[in-house]
Design a protein around this motif. Sequence first.
Motif, PDB file in Angstrom:
ATOM      1  N   PRO A 289       0.882  -1.279   0.016  1.00 21.67           N
ATOM      2  CA  PRO A 289       0.117  -0.137   0.028  1.00 21.67           C
ATOM      3  C   PRO A 289       0.833   1.308  -0.050  1.00 21.67           C
ATOM      4  CG  PRO A 289       0.169  -1.133   2.314  1.00 21.67           C
ATOM      5  CD  PRO A 289       0.695  -1.930   1.363  1.00 21.67           C
ATOM      6  N   SER A 290       0.392   2.096  -0.863  1.00 18.21           N
ATOM      7  CA  SER A 290       1.099   3.517  -0.507  1.00 18.21           C
ATOM      8  C   SER A 290       1.240   4.143   1.116  1.00 18.21           C
ATOM      9  CB  SER A 290       0.289   4.528  -1.461  1.00 18.21           C
ATOM     10  OG  SER A 290      -0.875   4.939  -0.430  1.00 18.21           O
ATOM     11  N   ASP A 291       2.422   4.907   1.129  1.00 14.91           N
ATOM     12  CA  ASP A 291       2.632   5.461   2.557  1.00 14.91           C
ATOM     13  C   ASP A 291       1.333   6.077   2.795  1.00 14.91           C
ATOM     14  OD1 ASP A 291       5.047   4.668   2.362  1.00 14.91           O
ATOM     15  OD2 ASP A 291       5.964   6.663   1.560  1.00 14.91           O
ATOM     16  N   VAL A 292       0.635   6.999   2.139  1.00 17.76           N
ATOM     17  CA  VAL A 292      -0.557   7.687   2.714  1.00 17.76           C
ATOM     18  C   VAL A 292      -1.559   6.659   3.069  1.00 17.76           C
ATOM     19  CG1 VAL A 292      -2.372   8.991   1.737  1.00 17.76           C
ATOM     20  CG2 VAL A 292      -0.250   9.568   1.260  1.00 17.76           C
ATOM     21  N   ASN A 293      -1.958   5.572   2.226  1.00 18.48           N
ATOM     22  CA  ASN A 293      -2.939   4.362   2.329  1.00 18.48           C
ATOM     23  C   ASN A 293      -2.536   3.625   3.874  1.00 18.48           C
ATOM     24  OD1 ASN A 293      -4.506   5.059   0.437  1.00 18.48           O
ATOM     25  ND2 ASN A 293      -3.917   3.316  -0.981  1.00 18.48           N
ATOM     26  N   LYS A 294      -1.232   3.452   3.971  1.00 13.10           N
ATOM     27  CA  LYS A 294      -0.778   2.729   5.208  1.00 13.10           C
ATOM     28  C   LYS A 294      -0.897   3.666   6.334  1.00 13.10           C
ATOM     29  CE  LYS A 294       3.444   2.366   6.692  1.00 13.10           C
ATOM     30  NZ  LYS A 294       4.762   2.283   7.152  1.00 13.10           N
ATOM     31  N   ILE A 295      -0.917   4.914   6.445  1.00 10.95           N
ATOM     32  CA  ILE A 295      -0.569   5.782   7.498  1.00 10.95           C
ATOM     33  C   ILE A 295      -2.301   5.924   7.955  1.00 10.95           C
ATOM     34  CG2 ILE A 295      -0.331   7.865   8.347  1.00 10.95           C
ATOM     35  CD1 ILE A 295       2.237   8.166   7.021  1.00 10.95           C
ATOM     36  N   SER A 296      -2.855   5.940   6.920  1.00 10.71           N
ATOM     37  CA  SER A 296      -4.504   6.121   6.911  1.00 10.71           C
ATOM     38  C   SER A 296      -5.197   4.970   7.873  1.00 10.71           C
ATOM     39  CB  SER A 296      -5.099   6.577   5.696  1.00 10.71           C
ATOM     40  OG  SER A 296      -4.614   7.791   5.274  1.00 10.71           O
ATOM     41  N   ILE A 297      -4.821   3.760   7.248  1.00 13.13           N
ATOM     42  CA  ILE A 297      -5.156   2.722   7.913  1.00 13.13           C
ATOM     43  C   ILE A 297      -4.780   2.265   9.279  1.00 13.13           C
ATOM     44  CG2 ILE A 297      -5.232   0.091   7.483  1.00 13.13           C
ATOM     45  CD1 ILE A 297      -4.894   0.397   4.468  1.00 13.13           C
ATOM     46  N   LEU A 298      -3.749   2.654   9.523  1.00 17.25           N
ATOM     47  CA  LEU A 298      -3.065   2.683  11.024  1.00 17.25           C
ATOM     48  C   LEU A 298      -3.928   3.390  11.899  1.00 17.25           C
ATOM     49  CD1 LEU A 298      -0.932   1.478  12.424  1.00 17.25           C
ATOM     50  CD2 LEU A 298       0.851   3.304  11.824  1.00 17.25           C
ATOM     51  N   ASN A 299      -4.322   4.791  11.155  1.00 12.62           N
ATOM     52  CA  ASN A 299      -4.998   5.717  12.344  1.00 12.62           C
ATOM     53  C   ASN A 299      -6.570   5.220  12.223  1.00 12.62           C
ATOM     54  OD1 ASN A 299      -3.677   8.624  13.063  1.00 12.62           O
ATOM     55  ND2 ASN A 299      -2.634   7.808  11.343  1.00 12.62           N
ATOM     56  N   HIS A 300      -7.193   4.535  11.400  1.00 14.48           N
ATOM     57  CA  HIS A 300      -8.478   3.999  11.355  1.00 14.48           C
ATOM     58  C   HIS A 300      -8.742   2.715  12.229  1.00 14.48           C
ATOM     59  CE1 HIS A 300     -10.184   6.812   8.796  1.00 14.48           C
ATOM     60  NE2 HIS A 300      -9.110   6.838   7.744  1.00 14.48           N
ATOM     61  N   CYS A 301      -7.315   2.062  12.384  1.00 16.26           N
ATOM     62  CA  CYS A 301      -7.536   0.569  13.028  1.00 16.26           C
ATOM     63  C   CYS A 301      -7.865   0.861  14.528  1.00 16.26           C
ATOM     64  CB  CYS A 301      -6.271  -0.360  12.533  1.00 16.26           C
ATOM     65  SG  CYS A 301      -5.020   0.015  13.484  1.00 16.26           S
ATOM     66  N   ASP A 302      -8.298  -0.607  15.233  1.00 14.92           N
ATOM     67  CA  ASP A 302      -8.306  -0.386  16.669  1.00 14.92           C
ATOM     68  C   ASP A 302      -7.043  -1.125  17.350  1.00 14.92           C
ATOM     69  OD1 ASP A 302     -11.173   0.355  17.074  1.00 14.92           O
ATOM     70  OD2 ASP A 302     -11.509  -0.938  15.496  1.00 14.92           O
ATOM     71  N   ALA A 303      -6.398  -1.804  16.871  1.00 10.00           N
ATOM     72  CA  ALA A 303      -5.057  -2.580  17.563  1.00 10.00           C
ATOM     73  C   ALA A 303      -4.318  -3.094  16.152  1.00 10.00           C
ATOM     74  CB  ALA A 303      -5.735  -3.508  18.394  1.00 10.00           C
ATOM     75  N   LEU A 304      -3.048  -3.007  16.552  1.00 12.15           N
ATOM     76  CA  LEU A 304      -2.022  -3.732  15.747  1.00 12.15           C
ATOM     77  C   LEU A 304      -1.698  -5.225  15.993  1.00 12.15           C
ATOM     78  CD1 LEU A 304      -0.010  -3.101  13.133  1.00 12.15           C
ATOM     79  CD2 LEU A 304       1.807  -2.900  15.167  1.00 12.15           C
ATOM     80  N   ILE A 305      -1.503  -6.131  15.123  1.00 11.70           N
ATOM     81  CA  ILE A 305      -1.300  -7.666  15.360  1.00 11.70           C
ATOM     82  C   ILE A 305       0.038  -7.603  14.752  1.00 11.70           C
ATOM     83  CG2 ILE A 305      -1.771  -9.774  15.033  1.00 11.70           C
ATOM     84  CD1 ILE A 305      -3.823  -8.323  16.577  1.00 11.70           C
ATOM     85  N   TYR A 306       1.165  -7.866  15.482  1.00  9.55           N
ATOM     86  CA  TYR A 306       2.469  -8.090  15.036  1.00  9.55           C
ATOM     87  C   TYR A 306       2.930  -9.417  15.227  1.00  9.55           C
ATOM     88  CZ  TYR A 306       7.068  -6.233  14.008  1.00  9.55           C
ATOM     89  OH  TYR A 306       8.136  -5.988  13.044  1.00  9.55           O
ATOM     90  N   THR A 307       3.075 -10.346  14.419  1.00 12.02           N
ATOM     91  CA  THR A 307       3.177 -11.700  14.673  1.00 12.02           C
ATOM     92  C   THR A 307       4.825 -12.101  14.518  1.00 12.02           C
ATOM     93  OG1 THR A 307       2.829 -11.879  12.339  1.00 12.02           O
ATOM     94  CG2 THR A 307       0.976 -12.237  13.862  1.00 12.02           C
ATOM     95  N   PRO A 308       5.759 -11.540  13.850  1.00 10.97           N
ATOM     96  CA  PRO A 308       7.180 -12.054  13.964  1.00 10.97           C
ATOM     97  C   PRO A 308       7.712 -12.492  15.095  1.00 10.97           C
ATOM     98  CG  PRO A 308       7.160 -10.083  12.560  1.00 10.97           C
ATOM     99  CD  PRO A 308       5.811 -10.170  13.508  1.00 10.97           C
TER     100      PRO A 308
END
Length: 407
Positions: A289-308
């Motif tokens: 995703p573009s930087d703008v879309n990534k940052i936008s989605i990050l701001n719209h989400c409720d929580a981040l899932i980080y699996t590594p």
Amino acid sequence: MVRVSFLHPDLGIGGAERLVVDAALALKKKGHEVNFITSHHDPNHCFTETRDGTIPVIVVGEWLPRNIFGKFFALCAYVKMVYAASYMFFLGDRPDVVFCDLVSVCIPVLHLYIPHVIYYCHHPDQLLSSPGSTWKSFYRAPLNYLEEITTGQADKIFVNSKYTAAVFKDTFKRLNVDPEVLYPSINTEYFDKTRLVSLERALDKKLPEDSIIFLSINRYERKKNLNLAIEALAELKSLVTDEDYKRVHLIMAGGYDKRVEENVDHYVELTGLADELQVTEKMTFLRSPSDVNKISILNHCDALIYTPPNEHFGIVPLEAMYAKKLVIANNSGGPTESIIDGVTGFLVDLSGKAFAEKMAIVVKDKTIGFKFGTAGKERFIKTFSFTAFSNQLDQSIQTFSERKKSN
């Protein structure tokens, strides 16, 4: 003003690339002259700052192969970096300092005509190579030796976390070196200036307004354990009410390079897993995703899932913390230094069930996301700010500059 060139193998989209781009931006803001020298740079698969000319990029040796019949990736990367390092000899204005990462074998070549070399060790390369046959062990042995010896020839060595510093010492036993921890940060100014778009526009689809959105951001690589996020989504169904589960949606976004066979294959594997676990309709897959879309989605989400697992540091949790988002991550590696369990997020075992149990808390408690997100933003500003990152890096550059003047 110091001239600094960043030497990086493939300037695409990833955590390592984000770090070096941010390092270049930090030094540019401090008044230094910066540029990138790389063996590959695709304007359609890179960060905005290298595409729009904010940081000049010179592509060298792109004609050299990335592999030989699907093998010898490391050897080809070494050759590419040595070639790129040799190119600097012919530059009219050679840099005063070279900042290189990922491949250290170029350092002796750089020292022939470059006064100072900084090496950023994200993680020892030899540990990233999967075990193989006896033949592969013979092939890797000289490369591993070269990595260790040439790493030790850098004038300054940075690592991205205390975890990586310990791994560095344990791996490079011949070196009597104590690397300095330089925690990655993010270009917060870019985050602040980015004009967010609606979730519908970022996803090119409309979700119900009351959706509870979990987000996973990672390259489409098997070592990132992205399957855990999908398994957790399926497990979550038994932990919350049917009504709440209908509102849950998982966005899986990540770097995707069609030149990389694993990216292509793993994307197909993950979409297949989602179909097998019957959660396809509750997911959205995004490739690069573009930087703008990534940052936008990050701001719209409720929580981040980080699996590594055993991630060397992990830049994505920092981005989430800055965006005031709760982070659920595996209890290993760098996230154990960035996330405070039970305060800014949750550190969990490496299983879909463990992730699902914490996701259920987010679903059931509408206040916890705001509470943990606020604490995460405060921790970011205190420990991982772009200002602290910039000042520490600039101090090293200024030290080299002062040595040059005294000589």
